[in-house]
Each structure stands twice: as structure tokens, then as C-alpha cells.
Design a protein around this motif. Sequence first.
Motif, PDB file in Angstrom:
ATOM      1  N   ALA A  91       1.221   4.196  -2.878  1.00 16.82           N
ATOM      2  CA  ALA A  91       0.961   5.590  -2.504  1.00 16.82           C
ATOM      3  C   ALA A  91       2.130   6.472  -2.934  1.00 16.82           C
ATOM      4  O   ALA A  91       1.933   7.570  -3.473  1.00 16.82           O
ATOM      5  CB  ALA A  91       0.720   5.696  -1.002  1.00 16.82           C
ATOM      6  N   ARG A  92       3.337   6.012  -2.703  1.00 18.14           N
ATOM      7  CA  ARG A  92       4.521   6.781  -3.110  1.00 18.14           C
ATOM      8  C   ARG A  92       4.612   6.859  -4.632  1.00 18.14           C
ATOM      9  O   ARG A  92       4.964   7.891  -5.194  1.00 18.14           O
ATOM     10  CB  ARG A  92       5.782   6.150  -2.526  1.00 18.14           C
ATOM     11  N   ASP A 102       0.834  -1.207   0.000  1.00 17.92           N
ATOM     12  CA  ASP A 102       0.000   0.000   0.000  1.00 17.92           C
ATOM     13  C   ASP A 102       0.867   1.255   0.000  1.00 17.92           C
ATOM     14  O   ASP A 102       0.606   2.213  -0.749  1.00 17.92           O
ATOM     15  CB  ASP A 102      -0.915   0.010   1.226  1.00 17.92           C
ATOM     16  N   GLU A 103       1.916   1.248   0.823  1.00 19.29           N
ATOM     17  CA  GLU A 103       2.790   2.424   0.870  1.00 19.29           C
ATOM     18  C   GLU A 103       3.555   2.596  -0.440  1.00 19.29           C
ATOM     19  O   GLU A 103       3.741   3.722  -0.908  1.00 19.29           O
ATOM     20  CB  GLU A 103       3.776   2.306   2.032  1.00 19.29           C
ATOM     21  N   LEU A 120      11.541   3.026   1.852  1.00 18.21           N
ATOM     22  CA  LEU A 120      10.719   1.854   2.155  1.00 18.21           C
ATOM     23  C   LEU A 120      11.492   0.608   1.755  1.00 18.21           C
ATOM     24  O   LEU A 120      11.934   0.485   0.613  1.00 18.21           O
ATOM     25  CB  LEU A 120       9.389   1.915   1.392  1.00 18.21           C
TER      26      LEU A 120
END
Length: 564
Positions: free
Chosen positions: A202-203, A198-199, A322
Motif C-alpha cells: 500500500a505504501r 499488505d501495508e 514499518l
Amino acid sequence: MTEAAAVEARLGGHILADALVAQGVTHAFCVPGESYLDLLDGLYARRNRIELVTCRFEAGAVHMAEAYGKLTGRPGVALVTRGPGACHAAIGVHVAFQDSTPLVLIVGQIPFEETDRESFQEVDYRKMFAPLAKWVTQIDDAARIPELMAHAFDVATSGRPGPVVVAISEEMQRSMAVVPDLPPAHVLPAHPAPAALDEMMARLGKAQRPLVVLGGGAGWSAQGKADIRDFLLANDLPVAVSFRRMGLFDGTSPNYVGDLGVGADAALVRKAKECDLFLAIGTRIGETVSQGYTLFDMAGSTPIIHVYPDQAEIGRVYRPALGITSDLNAFAAAAKALPKVAKPAWSGWRAELRAAREAQAKAPDYAGPLNLATALQALEAVLPPDTIFTTDAGNFATWPQRFMHVGAGQDFLGPTNGAMGYSVPAAIGAKIVHPERTVISFVGDGGMLMTGQEMATAFHHKVAPIIMVFNNGMYGTIRMHQERHYPARVSGTQLTNPDFARLIESFGGHGEVVEATDQLVPAFQRAVASGKPALIEVRTNPEQVTNRSTIAELRAQTKPAART
């Protein structure tokens, strides 16, 4: 072997052969030695299960096993004798280590009762291979063979894949033991955390100039490569590959933007420094990919998303925004299932990167009768869609790297540690694994005479790779650096070569010589039609020492102070 037979008393050498069968080994590459005669006898008894490939030099045997590992994702197995045999094999272990290829090297050892007397050919392999292997062990008790060999295969394939070295003492192989075989461990691969995916998306959705770099070799399955391709194309992302990983993504795709490695296009390097999100999948972001650690600062001012199967490698050099610890194929499957970015903002950026790649791949008007760039592109047009390429180290390797495009169904194997002598044995190993596929070895004249004698192995095992020798009469990479630092002071880099085409003919193979642009494709077609191991000697212009500079140009670019 039946379950009942598995608990009968067996010789250690036979238990070891059975352990290889139990781990799913289909091929073993060897130079025989008296230090493991009992294992050889065990392999004779299992000759219907494991094909034993007899090689001419230990480095060649390990290179063949390493190519097997790259192509199958399973550990390649090499067998060498103690002392000199192990020393010769060390370069192949280093290739497997830096290329993250699963490999198990079995080394015959002295009788353990003679340890620390400097017995004939005695070496402490734990000390010798400690910096080069994931794990080094020695088996002195036949009852522990299944346990230690199963663990060796587990280590070779877990996390970041790599080589394991197993020394086997002489008397252990001749002792009797009652012990069951152990199958491979059933381990589900590590999957990416849902929150991490998900991250990542989003990025990605906020990025304007993203760049993806694919790396890793043996960790990718065919399905994994297809899944990651689908994810990248669905989001119209620009995709580069790391050093000598051209087989990971279709080079003909409009999303392919080149390779980040030795000899990378300067335009791609400039663009990489401009990206606002760097998505590294399967690469360690090592020295070659990072262009000598100059692409980014270590603190992470350019956001990096780093996907890698071994958490210890994430953040080892660059601090990522990340980190995602995951098996690469599991990540690819999960990424493919994600909703694509709704409105990507980078279509123009991707087009700029692709245009730079296309400009780099356009063949310049090189002087002389042979335009190697044009000849290689003509060759590319007639190659089967499942061709396997192997490459050696050297300046010659930047020509196919720059001007050819590896297709989606093709494989490209090369040593990221820069080992000369890799390509010829790797091509033979690849042809043994996939006899139905066309295998082409790219090798320079220097590397050819390091392990070219493995041509004998190709004849012995009745496989027919095509070896393409780029002959410029010098160690070209070192000559290039020499001219940059000490122009016109040629020292130690000139070579005297045989007639390579006649050399393979002396083995009973097919030889060709190419000196002009339009000769390469017909020579290749005749080589294929011969059905024999073949060698095409491509006589290149020694003045054109790189695909971007002549010797005269390098000398002219050198600062006058360096000439004194």
C-alpha cells in the motif's frame, strides 16, 4: 558415527570433533597450538569428514572461515591457540560481527585449575570477546560439549548472524565422557506477517520516488537473491546495494543504481535524500549506508520500510514507518508472490537514477599509461559469469566498486568494518569452498603485506586464486585524508615494497606486472592459463590517490587555514 558409537566413552577432543561433524561442518581453518592437541587428534580421526586447512596466521585463518560463512550461509569454523593466537584472531571476529557472518571460533585455553593465576598465555575470553561476539562460552566439562557446541551454532545462525567464541580448556579435551552427539536444531525461518506485506505494498503504491537498498551477506541464499530480484524487477524499482554488497543484485541491470557506502556517487546520495520511500532489505542502515547518518532525520520524516531478521535492529537508529521482522529469503519468496503495483509512478525516477549510475561508471581520461578504470572494464568483459571477487579495505577498492559491474551469478566478498588484510585469505577460503570457480582478490600494497603470506596456504592446499595487487607505494586512504587536512605534510603513509610478482614466483606461482591499460587482460589470461596461484601487480599512479582526485587537487581544495 553410528548411534551405538555415539554413547561410548570418548575423549573430550574427539567428542568436540564429532560435535563439529554433527553440525555439518565440512572445513575448519586453523593455526595449530598445543592448547588443543586433543581436538587436532579428533579431527585426524574424522579427516574423511572435515578438511582441516592449515594457515600461517590466525587472522588469515578466521578471514578464510568468514569467507566460507559468507559463501555457504553456514558458520565458518576457525581454530586457534590461546593468548597470542586468540588476539591475532580477534580482527576476524570483528569482521564477522560487523558483516553479520555466522562464525564459530574455537580457542584453546589453559587448564581450568590454573584460572586467575595469570598462567602462561591466560586470557579471560568472556571479557576479551564480549564486545565482538554474539556469545562467548568456555567448555570445562566434556559431557557438555554437544550441548554447548550445538547452541554455539544455533546462536551464530539465528536472528542477525554473527560470531560465537568457544574456549576449550586443556584437561577437558583429555577427559573421558559418555554423551550422545546432538544434530542441528530444525527451525523454520521467521516469515513476514501478511498484514505487514499488505501495508508495504500500500505504501509502495502511493510512492513517487522509492529507493530500495539491499544489504546482508550470508543471510541470502541463491534462491532468495533470485526471488528478491524478481520482486524488484516486476515493480521496476530502483535498487542500490549497501557497502560491499555488490553481489546481491545484478550490476548490469537497468534497475541497478549503485552502492551506498564509502565512496558512494554523490549523485546517488543526493537522490537518496530526495526519495519519498526508503525500502531497506537486509541492511542495518548503518553509518556507511546512511552516509554518516546524514541521509534522513532520526524521527522518520522520510518513510522507511525496514526488513531485517532481528527485531532488535529495526528502529535502532532510524524510526521506520514499518518494520518487518523476517528471514530474508522467506521475505523474498513472499514478496515475489505479491501482486505487483498496478501503475508504478516512478519509471522516470528510476531512469534518472540509472543514468546517474551509468555516468559514474564511465571511465574518465586519467593521465598516464594506465587508465585503471578502462583496464578494469576490459577485464570485466572477459571474466566468467560465476567469478568470486574478494576485496580488501583501501582507496584502491573504490575503483572496481565504481567502474565494474558484478553480475547476477557472481559473488563479491568484502569487510564492511574496513579491515585491511582480509582479501587474500578470503580469496583462498573462497577457492577452497569453490575450487571450480575463478576467484580474484583485489588488495592494496598495504594490505598485501599484512596477510599476503597466506599465499603459502594456497600452495599447501593446491588452490589457485588470482591476487591483484594495486601498488601505489602508500597507505592511500590515510594519505588522502592527510592531504585534505594537512596538505604536503606527509607523515607515516609512505611504503617500501618488494617486487610482488617475483614474490609469488618464489613460492612457485605465476607473477605478472601491469603498467599500461592494455596489459591487464593479457596478464589475467596468462595467470589463468598457468593453473597456479597467481599475482598480478598493478602499478598505479601515486598522484591519482582516488578515482576522483589527484594529490594536487586535494591540496588545492584545502582551506588555507589548514596549511599553517
